[in-house]
Write a protein that holds these residues in place. Structure first.
Motif, PDB file in Angstrom:
ATOM      1  N   PHE A   9       0.862  -1.110   0.203  1.00 38.54           N
ATOM      2  CA  PHE A   9       0.083   0.056   0.050  1.00 38.54           C
ATOM      3  C   PHE A   9       0.807   1.219  -0.007  1.00 38.54           C
ATOM      4  O   PHE A   9       1.576   1.579   1.083  1.00 38.54           O
ATOM      5  CB  PHE A   9      -0.740   0.033   1.384  1.00 38.54           C
ATOM      6  N   ILE A  10       0.828   2.250  -1.070  1.00 42.23           N
ATOM      7  CA  ILE A  10       1.433   3.500  -1.160  1.00 42.23           C
ATOM      8  C   ILE A  10       0.530   4.488  -0.471  1.00 42.23           C
ATOM      9  O   ILE A  10      -0.576   4.684  -1.132  1.00 42.23           O
ATOM     10  CB  ILE A  10       1.970   3.673  -2.801  1.00 42.23           C
ATOM     11  N   VAL A  11       0.743   4.885   0.771  1.00 41.49           N
ATOM     12  CA  VAL A  11      -0.121   5.679   1.562  1.00 41.49           C
ATOM     13  C   VAL A  11       0.200   7.077   1.461  1.00 41.49           C
ATOM     14  O   VAL A  11       1.222   7.412   1.281  1.00 41.49           O
ATOM     15  CB  VAL A  11      -0.101   4.960   2.842  1.00 41.49           C
ATOM     16  N   GLU A  12      -0.842   7.902   1.435  1.00 38.84           N
ATOM     17  CA  GLU A  12      -0.423   9.282   1.162  1.00 38.84           C
ATOM     18  C   GLU A  12      -0.596   9.822   2.757  1.00 38.84           C
ATOM     19  O   GLU A  12      -1.432   9.887   3.344  1.00 38.84           O
ATOM     20  CB  GLU A  12      -1.742  10.141   0.458  1.00 38.84           C
ATOM     21  N   GLY A  13       0.593  10.422   3.285  1.00 39.16           N
ATOM     22  CA  GLY A  13       0.723  11.109   4.539  1.00 39.16           C
ATOM     23  C   GLY A  13       0.845  10.220   5.528  1.00 39.16           C
ATOM     24  O   GLY A  13       0.654   9.031   5.552  1.00 39.16           O
ATOM     25  N   ASP A  14       1.472  10.844   6.516  1.00 44.10           N
ATOM     26  CA  ASP A  14       1.954  10.029   7.676  1.00 44.10           C
ATOM     27  C   ASP A  14       0.878   9.852   8.736  1.00 44.10           C
ATOM     28  O   ASP A  14       0.801   8.896   9.416  1.00 44.10           O
ATOM     29  CB  ASP A  14       3.044  10.802   8.636  1.00 44.10           C
ATOM     30  N   SER A  15      -0.269  10.638   8.748  1.00 40.36           N
ATOM     31  CA  SER A  15      -1.316  10.539   9.602  1.00 40.36           C
ATOM     32  C   SER A  15      -2.405   9.183   8.924  1.00 40.36           C
ATOM     33  O   SER A  15      -2.607   8.678   9.896  1.00 40.36           O
ATOM     34  CB  SER A  15      -2.329  11.706   9.537  1.00 40.36           C
ATOM     35  N   ALA A  16      -2.292   9.137   7.632  1.00 45.94           N
ATOM     36  CA  ALA A  16      -2.991   8.014   7.108  1.00 45.94           C
ATOM     37  C   ALA A  16      -2.209   6.569   7.456  1.00 45.94           C
ATOM     38  O   ALA A  16      -2.740   5.296   7.682  1.00 45.94           O
ATOM     39  CB  ALA A  16      -3.126   7.936   5.624  1.00 45.94           C
ATOM     40  N   LEU A  17      -0.829   6.749   7.478  1.00 43.56           N
ATOM     41  CA  LEU A  17      -0.130   5.701   8.049  1.00 43.56           C
ATOM     42  C   LEU A  17      -0.314   5.141   9.227  1.00 43.56           C
ATOM     43  O   LEU A  17      -0.273   3.964   9.118  1.00 43.56           O
ATOM     44  CB  LEU A  17       1.388   6.117   7.613  1.00 43.56           C
ATOM     45  N   GLY A  18      -0.379   6.120  10.206  1.00 46.16           N
ATOM     46  CA  GLY A  18      -0.622   5.336  11.595  1.00 46.16           C
ATOM     47  C   GLY A  18      -1.993   4.835  11.516  1.00 46.16           C
ATOM     48  O   GLY A  18      -2.164   3.661  12.065  1.00 46.16           O
ATOM     49  N   THR A  19      -3.076   5.235  10.850  1.00 52.84           N
ATOM     50  CA  THR A  19      -4.532   4.328  10.989  1.00 52.84           C
ATOM     51  C   THR A  19      -4.151   3.010  10.250  1.00 52.84           C
ATOM     52  O   THR A  19      -4.619   2.018  10.700  1.00 52.84           O
ATOM     53  CB  THR A  19      -5.199   5.175  10.113  1.00 52.84           C
ATOM     54  N   ALA A  20      -3.451   2.947   9.143  1.00 56.72           N
ATOM     55  CA  ALA A  20      -3.231   2.215   8.138  1.00 56.72           C
ATOM     56  C   ALA A  20      -2.420   0.872   8.925  1.00 56.72           C
ATOM     57  O   ALA A  20      -2.686  -0.550   8.738  1.00 56.72           O
ATOM     58  CB  ALA A  20      -2.784   2.458   6.859  1.00 56.72           C
ATOM     59  N   LYS A  21      -1.530   1.199   9.719  1.00 57.36           N
ATOM     60  CA  LYS A  21      -0.678   0.403  10.602  1.00 57.36           C
ATOM     61  C   LYS A  21      -1.643  -0.424  11.299  1.00 57.36           C
ATOM     62  O   LYS A  21      -1.381  -2.009  11.613  1.00 57.36           O
ATOM     63  CB  LYS A  21       0.134   1.077  11.245  1.00 57.36           C
ATOM     64  N   ALA A  22      -2.690   0.011  12.157  1.00 63.05           N
ATOM     65  CA  ALA A  22      -3.444  -0.693  12.926  1.00 63.05           C
ATOM     66  C   ALA A  22      -4.493  -1.356  12.146  1.00 63.05           C
ATOM     67  O   ALA A  22      -5.107  -2.416  12.723  1.00 63.05           O
ATOM     68  CB  ALA A  22      -4.157   0.452  13.931  1.00 63.05           C
ATOM     69  N   ALA A  23      -4.683  -1.235  10.826  1.00 64.61           N
ATOM     70  CA  ALA A  23      -5.997  -1.641  10.339  1.00 64.61           C
ATOM     71  C   ALA A  23      -5.436  -2.728   9.277  1.00 64.61           C
ATOM     72  O   ALA A  23      -6.362  -3.692   9.046  1.00 64.61           O
ATOM     73  CB  ALA A  23      -6.571  -0.566   8.992  1.00 64.61           C
ATOM     74  N   ASP A  56      -6.359   9.991  -0.495  1.00 67.99           N
ATOM     75  CA  ASP A  56      -7.462  10.565  -0.239  1.00 67.99           C
ATOM     76  C   ASP A  56      -8.626  10.536  -1.490  1.00 67.99           C
ATOM     77  O   ASP A  56      -8.213  10.877  -2.564  1.00 67.99           O
ATOM     78  CB  ASP A  56      -7.245  12.018   0.529  1.00 67.99           C
ATOM     79  N   ALA A  57      -9.645  10.580  -1.124  1.00 67.52           N
ATOM     80  CA  ALA A  57     -10.766  10.819  -2.103  1.00 67.52           C
ATOM     81  C   ALA A  57     -11.223  12.235  -2.542  1.00 67.52           C
ATOM     82  O   ALA A  57     -11.927  12.654  -2.320  1.00 67.52           O
ATOM     83  CB  ALA A  57     -12.203   9.888  -1.625  1.00 67.52           C
ATOM     84  N   ASP A  58     -10.175  12.652  -2.995  1.00 63.50           N
ATOM     85  CA  ASP A  58     -10.280  14.212  -3.414  1.00 63.50           C
ATOM     86  C   ASP A  58      -9.382  14.484  -4.446  1.00 63.50           C
ATOM     87  O   ASP A  58      -8.708  13.752  -5.063  1.00 63.50           O
ATOM     88  CB  ASP A  58      -9.992  15.217  -2.072  1.00 63.50           C
ATOM     89  N   VAL A  59      -9.550  15.677  -4.994  1.00 61.44           N
ATOM     90  CA  VAL A  59      -8.817  16.031  -6.188  1.00 61.44           C
ATOM     91  C   VAL A  59      -7.347  15.837  -5.970  1.00 61.44           C
ATOM     92  O   VAL A  59      -6.507  15.530  -6.842  1.00 61.44           O
ATOM     93  CB  VAL A  59      -9.062  17.605  -6.562  1.00 61.44           C
ATOM     94  N   ILE A  62     -24.101  13.562   8.923  1.00 59.18           N
ATOM     95  CA  ILE A  62     -23.633  12.515   7.824  1.00 59.18           C
ATOM     96  C   ILE A  62     -21.888  13.030   8.129  1.00 59.18           C
ATOM     97  O   ILE A  62     -21.693  14.231   8.025  1.00 59.18           O
ATOM     98  CB  ILE A  62     -24.024  12.662   6.703  1.00 59.18           C
ATOM     99  N   GLN A  63     -21.057  11.873   8.386  1.00 59.90           N
ATOM    100  CA  GLN A  63     -19.880  12.244   8.421  1.00 59.90           C
ATOM    101  C   GLN A  63     -19.261  12.174   7.228  1.00 59.90           C
ATOM    102  O   GLN A  63     -19.346  11.297   6.288  1.00 59.90           O
ATOM    103  CB  GLN A  63     -18.954  11.124   9.234  1.00 59.90           C
ATOM    104  N   ARG A  64     -18.219  13.248   6.732  1.00 61.59           N
ATOM    105  CA  ARG A  64     -17.660  13.303   5.621  1.00 61.59           C
ATOM    106  C   ARG A  64     -16.109  13.378   5.685  1.00 61.59           C
ATOM    107  O   ARG A  64     -15.766  13.996   6.469  1.00 61.59           O
ATOM    108  CB  ARG A  64     -18.056  14.534   4.747  1.00 61.59           C
ATOM    109  N   TYR A  65     -15.532  12.229   5.111  1.00 62.62           N
ATOM    110  CA  TYR A  65     -14.026  12.159   5.354  1.00 62.62           C
ATOM    111  C   TYR A  65     -13.132  13.257   4.543  1.00 62.62           C
ATOM    112  O   TYR A  65     -13.380  13.121   3.383  1.00 62.62           O
ATOM    113  CB  TYR A  65     -13.647  10.619   5.298  1.00 62.62           C
ATOM    114  N   LYS A  66     -12.463  13.798   5.188  1.00 57.84           N
ATOM    115  CA  LYS A  66     -11.562  14.925   4.357  1.00 57.84           C
ATOM    116  C   LYS A  66     -10.343  14.117   3.945  1.00 57.84           C
ATOM    117  O   LYS A  66      -9.700  14.286   3.016  1.00 57.84           O
ATOM    118  CB  LYS A  66     -11.104  16.090   5.163  1.00 57.84           C
ATOM    119  N   GLY A  67     -10.090  12.877   4.597  1.00 52.27           N
ATOM    120  CA  GLY A  67      -8.986  12.198   4.367  1.00 52.27           C
ATOM    121  C   GLY A  67      -8.802  10.875   4.990  1.00 52.27           C
ATOM    122  O   GLY A  67      -9.668  10.657   5.883  1.00 52.27           O
ATOM    123  N   LEU A  68      -7.924   9.935   4.692  1.00 47.98           N
ATOM    124  CA  LEU A  68      -7.885   8.615   5.279  1.00 47.98           C
ATOM    125  C   LEU A  68      -7.657   8.807   6.791  1.00 47.98           C
ATOM    126  O   LEU A  68      -7.942   7.884   7.386  1.00 47.98           O
ATOM    127  CB  LEU A  68      -6.787   7.958   4.448  1.00 47.98           C
TER     128      LEU A  68
END
Length: 788
Positions: free
Chosen positions: A566-580, A642-645, A718-724
């Protein structure tokens, strides 16, 4: 007259005329160039001469005219081969005016095997065997029993004539020899009478020391192995080897003599022997008999009535040695079970199944050259008979033992008959395994769990024989059968008969087929596991040879078939991805924002870019022209942005890198884009605690309308995710990383030519073409094609 040429200082004559040519007549060419006919003049050539004489007698057996062959090794070094075949013709051959005996033993390429009538399946095809042995022998004597008479003729180095032996009972190549005058036939002498119904041929020869070098040695073991093999291939043919050179040495305890009753069971043998096991690894076989030694004139009882001790399975035991008197070494071979006996003899280890037998006959068309009444060759379309006889068995072993033959000629290189058998057998096994995948615990969804030929061959013992007239071999050595028409015949018979056996539809084969399939599937799993072990070693070596980026969170080695990067965008998403993630097969590599646009960059810039270099290094298969996809360390490379531009832009930059420098990853479908959700809807009421995810604004509106129609309550916030990084580990796993619940988009490249134009247009240095493209296609904008 030839002209006399000038000579050089070295004495070499410069002229070249017809007088410079040498014409070798008769068998002189064989003596001049023996290697052309027997390969070598060492031990191999020495044994080859014996095979030629024995094979002529075996050809008589294949024609149904012989059932007894005797090979005698005399004390003076000569070898005698005797058979009870039809006997070499003694009448005069009209074209040469010579007797049939003289034609066969003095003329190259002469014999009955060219006429297609006297022999339908033979080992020798070239008609040079007997005459070559004659030419390379210091002396050769031949006796033929036909029409109640015994005819005799003698030869010295291939030339016919008569010897004057001082002691007729002890002939010698050193005796005076009177050669027949050149151009005249040699009369056949009648030296005795024979029973009118008895026919046969006896050939005794002394190899010529002028031909064979000092290293040439006769191999008794090779003779025994060849004779034993032939007795298996020609059921009912008894072959006896008598070695007069051997006196009693006390080493005959390993030998024994079996005779067969009409039912093909071991019935009687030599005198009683003590209870002992064989020590040489050989043994009698089911359905046949192998007679490996009998002492001439011993007290065993020549009528075979003496009782013999036996094992629990009824097989006779070895004879005890008898050193009370000297004796010749006599070994007899007789098998009635053919290739079935052969497979039983070759089988080492615990059998997995009984011996399976495939046999049958078919015909095929072939164009051949026939000798016409006028002696000329004429092309003719003929119908050939093809007999197929195959026996096979699996044993608990890893090695395979495959022997193949055409008539009685060994084909160690295989050929059409072996290809037909192997292809059909592998195909039938695959079909049965696929049909019983659940029972055999085979995962058909895994592309690697496929039965390969090596899985089928492990522990297989098989003898493959075909009998055809005038087989075509590839090369002079007859190692490979080249008659193409044989392959489909063997394939059809194997498909039919082996197919019934391996499916268990043939009576009595269900349980055996189950054991065979379990073994084959076990071999497949062992092969896959061995490959995984090799991959673990390769991965370990790769990690040791070049240190991976410190920010790489690698997966456990040994799961290369399913490993994911998985090529992950950003360190914040990396922390969540490690646990997931599932660390057993999911690796994580974070990148910081937008990587270098490699479409505009030079090679040096790319290699100097930390993010690009890290991706190339972690994938582990090189880059550009040196990219080797077989070395890739991961089965899937997943872009998780992330699901954005901005996330879409990062994916485009990554795809540009893969397209330019690791294109096979895209071409072979190993590159994916993760599809994380944009919204999470929390349900209420009786559905409290349940969540729904949507991936676009349009989908969100549609889903909310659907919930209202169905009367399902939901929370308005409704929760909108700004990023992973806004997801917790469970949410990221459920929606994006868990293979059981996630959604992935495989990146395809259906039209490489179009892709090669679009990438430079959209990502290249030239701005005006890109601007023009955007302006011209603005009216065709389709929001549904934007994955946000």
């Amino acid at each position: 007259m030839a002209t006399t040429g000038k000579r050089t200082a070295g004495g070499r004559q410069e002229s070249y005329s017809a007088d410079s040519l040498t014409v070798l007549e008769g068998l002189d060419a064989v003596r001049k160039r023996p290697g052309m006919y027997i390969g070598t003049t060492d031990s191999q050539g020495l044994m080859h001469c014996l095979w030629e004489i024995i094979d002529n007698s075996v050809d008589e057996a294949l024609a149904g005219a012989c059932d007894d062959i005797k090979v005698t090794l005399h004390t003076d070094g000569s070898i005698e081969v005797e058979d009870n075949g039809r006997g070499i013709p003694v009448d005069v051959e009209h074209k040469t005016g010579l007797s049939g005996v003289e034609v066969v033993l003095t003329k190259l390429h002469a014999g009955a095997k060219f006429g297609n009538a006297s022999y339908t399946a033979v080992g020798g095809l070239h008609g040079v065997g007997s005459s070559v042995v004659n030419a390379l022998s210091s002396r050769l004597d031949v006796e033929v029993d036909r029409d109640g008479k015994t005819y005799r003729m003698e030869f010295h180095q291939g030339h016919p004539g008569a010897y004057s032996d001082a002691d007729p009972d002890h002939p010698s190549p050193d005796s005076p020899f009177k050669r027949t005058r050149k151009g005249r036939p040699t009369p056949l002498r009648v030296v005795g009478s024979a029973p009118r119904k008895h026919t046969g041929t006896r050939i005794r020869y002394w190899t010529d020391p002028e031909i064979f070098n000092n290293t040439a040695e006769f191999s008794y073991q090779q003779l025994i192995d060849r004779v034993r093999q032939t007795s298996f291939l020609v059921p009912g043919l008894k072959i006896t080897v008598v070695d007069e050179r051997i006196e009693s040495t006390g080493d005959l305890g390993r030998d024994r003599l079996l005779e067969m009753d009409d039912a093909g069971q071991a019935s009687s043998a030599q005198a009683p022997a003590p209870q002992q096991e064989e020590t040489d690894g050989t043994r009698p076989v089911v359905g046949g008999a192998e007679s490996l030694s009998a002492a001439a004139g011993e007290d065993a009882g020549e009528d075979g009535d003496a009782a013999s001790p036996s094992r629990d399975d009824g097989r006779a035991l070895p004879m005890a040695p008898d050193d009370s008197q000297g004796h010749k070494r006599i070994e007899e071979f007789l098998h009635t079970g053919g290739v079935v006996d052969f497979v039983d003899y070759l089988s080492k280890g615990e059998p997995v199944c009984d011996i399976w037998h495939i046999s049958g006959e078919a015909t095929y068309q072939e164009e051949t050259q026939r000798v016409g009444p006028d002696g000329e060759l004429h092309a003719e379309q003929v119908e050939r008979d093809c007999g197929v006889d195959i026996a096979l068995r699996w044993v608990n072993d890893y090695d395979s033992t495959i022997r193949s033959f055409v008539n009685v000629v060994a084909t160690p290189g295989g050929g059409m008959h072996v290809d037909g058998f192997m292809n059909a057998m592998t195909r039938e096994v695959r079909k049965v395994v696929e049909a019983n995948a659940r029972k055999l615990k085979v995962n058909l969804k895994d592309p690697h769990t496929k039965i390969e030929r090596d899985d089928v061959l492990a522990g297989l013992v098989a003898v493959i024989t075909v009998r055809i007239a005038e087989p075509q071999f590839q090369g002079q050595t007859k190692d490979v059968l080249g008659t193409a028409q044989v392959k489909p015949i063997v394939t059809r018979m194997t498909d039919d008969q082996f197919g019934q056996m391996i499916t268990g539809s043939k009576r009595g084969f269900k349980e055996q087929a189950g054991r065979v399939l379990e073994k084959i599937v076990g071999e497949m799993h062992a092969r896959i596991q061995a490959r995984k072990t090799k991959e673990v070693t390769r991965r370990k070596n790769a990690l040791e040879s070049a240190s991976m980026p410190s920010k790489l969170s690698d997966c456990m080695p040994g799961n290369d078939d399913i490993a994911e990067l998985f090529i992950v965008e950003g360190d914040s998403a990396l922390g969540t991805a490690k646990a997931a993630r599932n660390s057993a097969f999911q690796a994580l590599l974070p990148i910081r924002g937008k990587i270098l646009n490699v479409q505009k960059a030079s090679i040096s810039q790319i290699l100097g870019n930390k993010e690009c270099a890290s991706i190339i290094q972690v994938v582990g298969a090189g880059s550009g022209a040196n990219f080797d996809i077989s070395q890739a360390r991961y089965n899937k490379v997943i872009m998780m942005t992330d699901a954005d531009v901005d996330g879409a832009h990062i994916r485009i930059l990554l795809l540009t890198l893969f397209y330019r420098y690791m294109r096979p990853l895209i071409e072979e479908g190993h590159v994916y884009a993760a599809v994380p959700p944009l919204h999470r809807i929390s349900l209420a009421g009786k559905h409290k605690g349940e969540y729904l995810y949507t991936y676009s604004d349009d989908e969100l509106e549609g889903k909310l309308a659907e919930l209202k129609r169905e009367g399902i309550a939901y929370k308005e916030d409704i929760q909108r995710y700004k990023g992973l990084g806004e997801m917790d580990a469970d949410q990221l796993a459920d929606t994006t990383m868990d293979p059981r619940t996630r959604m992935l988009r495989r990146i395809r490249m259906e039209d490489a030519e179009q892709a090669s134009r679009i990438f430079p247009l959209l990502m290249g240095d030239e701005v005006p073409p890109r601007k023009r493209f955007i302006v011209e296609n603005a009216d065709d904008f389709d929001r549904s094609k934007i994955d946000t």
